[in-house]
Scaffold this active site. Structure first.
Site, short mmCIF file in Angstrom:
data_model
loop_
_atom_site.label_atom_id
_atom_site.label_comp_id
_atom_site.label_asym_id
_atom_site.label_seq_id
_atom_site.Cartn_x
_atom_site.Cartn_y
_atom_site.Cartn_z
N LYS A 283 37.08 17.85 43.92
CA LYS A 283 37.15 18.36 42.54
C LYS A 283 37.29 17.16 41.59
O LYS A 283 38.11 16.28 41.83
CB LYS A 283 38.35 19.30 42.40
CG LYS A 283 38.36 20.14 41.15
CD LYS A 283 39.35 21.30 41.26
CE LYS A 283 39.21 22.26 40.08
NZ LYS A 283 40.06 23.46 40.23
N GLU A 370 45.78 39.24 42.23
CA GLU A 370 46.59 39.99 41.26
C GLU A 370 47.06 41.32 41.82
O GLU A 370 48.20 41.74 41.59
CB GLU A 370 45.77 40.22 39.98
CG GLU A 370 45.57 38.96 39.13
CD GLU A 370 44.43 38.07 39.62
OE1 GLU A 370 43.73 38.46 40.56
OE2 GLU A 370 44.26 36.97 39.06
N ARG A 398 42.54 43.64 36.83
CA ARG A 398 42.14 43.77 38.24
C ARG A 398 43.16 44.57 39.05
O ARG A 398 42.88 45.03 40.14
CB ARG A 398 41.93 42.37 38.84
CG ARG A 398 41.38 42.40 40.22
CD ARG A 398 40.65 41.19 40.63
NE ARG A 398 39.30 41.10 40.08
CZ ARG A 398 38.53 40.05 40.31
NH1 ARG A 398 39.01 39.03 41.00
NH2 ARG A 398 37.32 39.98 39.82
C1 LIG Z 1 40.70 37.29 38.80
C2 LIG Z 1 40.95 35.87 38.31
N1 LIG Z 1 42.19 35.34 38.40
C3 LIG Z 1 42.43 34.10 37.95
C4 LIG Z 1 41.42 33.35 37.41
C5 LIG Z 1 41.72 31.97 36.85
N2 LIG Z 1 40.99 30.93 37.60
C6 LIG Z 1 39.88 30.41 37.15
S1 LIG Z 1 39.25 29.26 38.16
C7 LIG Z 1 40.55 29.45 39.23
C8 LIG Z 1 40.64 28.64 40.47
C9 LIG Z 1 39.41 28.81 41.27
O1 LIG Z 1 39.50 27.98 42.41
P1 LIG Z 1 38.16 27.72 43.22
O2 LIG Z 1 37.46 28.99 43.44
O3 LIG Z 1 38.56 26.95 44.42
O4 LIG Z 1 37.26 26.86 42.25
P2 LIG Z 1 37.45 25.34 41.80
O5 LIG Z 1 38.14 25.40 40.45
O6 LIG Z 1 38.27 24.67 42.86
O7 LIG Z 1 36.06 24.81 41.70
C10 LIG Z 1 41.41 30.42 38.78
C11 LIG Z 1 42.66 30.83 39.48
C12 LIG Z 1 40.15 33.94 37.33
N3 LIG Z 1 39.11 33.27 36.78
N4 LIG Z 1 39.94 35.17 37.79
#
Ligand SMILES: Cc1ncc(C[n+]2csc(CCOP(=O)(O)OP(=O)(O)O)c2C)c(N)n1
Ligand SMILES: CC(=O)[C@@H](O)[C@H](O)COP(=O)(O)O
Ligand SMILES: [Mg+2]
Length: 639
Positions: A283, A370, A398
């Protein structure tokens, strides 16, 4: 070819590795320059530059479908699908959206913003494809964080049950969510990341022989048995969890090695049924500050590229609502060990990272889950704990059934703090906190409230935690009102009791939460127009303070409600229904977010376009209830 000349992703076909690597540099440069200038998601997209190029070299995006999970990492996708020249407008009013959007590009095959939806959507496309007898590829690109979301596991369970449905899932494993990843699956993935890429060895056997003309690209039997035995030997260590669920697992492979990914994706496309290619990425790849601080550079406001530092703000800002919440909860937890804080992968955003540092034993991060967070809190409450669940308004959508089924019906003492309630700005329609007033109004046994400022937030927190039933408190994104705060000893509120802030005879303004300060400003402007407004801080949506509001409404005869939420089923609707229940026939002007999506823009721009600024609200009220109104309709038509 320079990135700026790319108008169609299929132009990537046939480019050499060197040309693709040059393009990767150009993508990173543009990505960094635009996010440093106007803010946005940084680390996620930097991590998938090579993945995007390699994948798109193996796809025909005039026919094949790609679904990016969340979409916050898809800036490289946008840059190679014709949006290079407009990319400087990213997340700005009228500009390129921060997430994928079907209406923005034919290459945005599925919109998102909320996590864990990509495999379901891609599987749906694949099943539709097969019913139509077509043969395009369907690919889901999902992060290791999003994979911890229940929907993703539901989709894997279903896809693994369909051995003849071709589907490629690319797992972008950078070993990060926004914060450090959480859960057994993340731990297992990490172990896999560290293992030798077994499948690829057998894959290279295919590579070695497929050029031999007499084999016509087919592996000879003995090599097939070699590959199978290697898989049997090694897969249990590496990809077992996916292989057991019906997927062909391939990887982990280096997510920054374009040729390796191209070879692997091409091999994967030849496989029958569902395939999961596990790609290990970094990342923030290519920007040292983002690689070093992967949490801090998940998303950034404008910053200095040279130093990686945000630009200092011109004037000191009050603490954010989230920070006040986090700091207050620490004090409450210190005084009451029953109280615990729960986040669903949003520790930094909700301020619960402060609790994690101060009292890790009273802090839980459940990952992007969630629904699980809500029902786990219900279970905790059954056993005497007082859980405080901090989830953004939009993400709590959700877990709606869990709110009703597991908390409300059972009347369990869980406190919900809905952060980012109201207009959030650049994240746009998928993230606006505009529905929580409406969706919470009908949930049984809930006490629902919103503070006018951070001091009232502190009082609402102690009120909720002391209340023997479920409570929900909504707070906006960003800085608070900057009011003086107490360190402890907060006086609880009387449930269902609002407050009259200022009296007046010409119009009654009943404001909810973050609209109270704008309501007071509006009253000041109305005074200049000759209208004296009474202003009520409602404090509670449920139960509404009828004892305060009804007599004022009867006396004044003209009512305005103000909420930073959707008007359909919102706070104003609750007030109108209450008037109706008490046979009070008086005109009510409901001010809030009409039944529409609020596109990405700054919060200020969005409020301006919705006529929610004090000046605009004063004009709207004066127009409706000004001298003209008084001349035509007698005062309160109280029955
Ligand atoms: C239902 C939901 N909960 C929380 C989020 C907030 N959120 C956005 S990106 C993320 C982390 C995602 O991690 P990953 O899928 O590993 O992607 P990366 O950022 O590592 O590329 C979160 C928790 C969201 N977008 N949707
Ligand atoms: C992609 C995603 O959903 C989160 O990164 C979100 O953008 C965070 O929002 P805040 O910036 O309001 O914390
Ligand atoms: Mg990740």
């Amino acid at each position: 070819m320079h990135l700026s000349e790319l108008s169609h992703p299929n132009q990537l076909h046939g480019l050499s590795t060197a040309e693709l690597e040059a393009m990767a540099r150009q993508i990173r440069e543009k990505h960094l320059q635009v996010v440093a200038t106007s803010g946005g998601h940084l680390g996620p997209g930097l991590g998938v530059v090579e993945l995007t190029l390699a994948l798109y070299q193996t796809l025909d995006l005039d026919h094949d479908r790609v679904v990016w999970d969340v979409g916050h990492q898809a800036y490289p996708h946008k840059l190679v699908t014709g949006r290079y020249k407009d990319f400087h407008t990213l997340r700005q009013k009228g500009g390129v959206a921060g997430y994928l959007k079907r209406s923005e590009s034919r290459f945005d095959h599925f919109g998102a913003g909320h996590a864990s939806t990509s495999i379901s959507a891609a599987l749906g496309m694949a099943l539709a494809r097969d019913r139509r007898g077509e043969d395009f590829k369907c690919v889901a690109v999902i992060g290791d964080g999003a994979l911890t979301g229940g929907m993703a596991l539901e989709a894997i369970n279903h896809a693994g049950h369909l051995p003849h449905t071709k589907l490629l899932v690319v797992l972008n494993d950078n070993d990060m969510s926004i914060s450090a990843p959480v859960g057994a699956l993340s731990t297992h993935l990490n172990r896999m990341r560290l293992s030798k890429p077994v499948q690829f060895l057998s894959g290279s056997a295919e590579e070695a022989v497929k050029h031999l003309p007499f084999l016509h690209g087919e592996l000879p039997t003995e090599l097939k048995t070699l590959k199978e035995s290697m898989k049997r030997l090694a897969v249990p260590k590496v990809g077992a969890v996916f292989e057991e669920l019906g997927f062909t697992y391939v990887g982990p492979i280096d997510g920054h090695d374009i040729p390796e990914m191209v070879r692997t994706f091409q091999a994967a496309h030849r496989c029958e049924g569902p395939v999961l290619v596990h790609v290990a990425t970094t990342k923030g790849k290519g920007y040292p500050y983002a690689e070093a601080d992967q949490v801090g550079y998940h998303a950034q406001s404008a910053f200095d590229l040279a130093t990686g530092k945000a630009y200092p703000s011109s004037k000191p800002k009050p603490p954010s609502w989230s920070k006040v919440f986090g700091q207050t909860l620490i004090k409450i937890c210190e005084q009451d060990p029953r109280v615990v804080g729960i986040t669903a992968a949003m520790a930094t955003g909700t301020g619960l990272d402060l609790l994690e540092k101060a009292l890790p034993g009273q802090y839980f991060d459940v990952g992007i889950a969630e629904q699980h967070a809500v029902t786990m809190a219900a279970g905790m409450a059954c056993e005497g704990l007082r859980p405080v669940v901090a989830i953004y308004s939009t993400f709590l959508q959700r877990a709606y059934d869990q709110l009703i089924h597991d908390v409300g019906i059972q009347k369990l003492p869980v406190t919900f703090v809905l952060d980012r309630a109201g207009i959030v700005g650049a994240d746009g329609p998928t993230h606006q906190g505009q529905y929580d007033i409406s969706y919470l109004r009908a949930v049984p046994n809930f006490t629902v409230m919103a503070p006018k400022d951070e001091a009232e937030l502190q009082r609402m927190l102690v009120t909720s935690i002391a209340h023997d039933g479920p409570c929900a408190i909504r707070i906006p994104r960003g800085e608070g009102e900057g009011v003086p705060l107490m360190d402890e000893g907060w006086q609880p509120l009387e449930i269902g009791r609002g407050e009259l802030l200022t009296d007046g005879d010409d119009v009654l303004i009943v404001a909810y939460g973050a609209m109270v300060a704008p309501a007071m400003a509006t009253a000041g402007l109305l005074q200049e127009k000759g209208l004296r407004a009474a202003v009520v801080n409602a404090r509670f949506l449920r139960p509404l303070d009828e004892a305060l509001i009804l007599p004022l409404a009867r006396r004044i005869g003209r009512v305005v409600t103000m909420e930073e939420g959707a008007l359909p089923g919102g706070f104003g609707a609750a007030v109108v229904e209450t008037f109706n229940d008490h046979e009070l026939a008086i005109p009510v002007l409901r001010i809030g977010i009409p039944d529409l999506l609020v596109d990405h823009a700054s919060p200020e721009q969005s409020k301006e376009s919705l006529s929610l600024t004090p000046a605009q609200m004063a004009d709207r009220i004066h127009e409706r209830f000004g001298p003209v109104f008084r001349a035509t309709v007698p005062t309160a038509l109280a029955v």
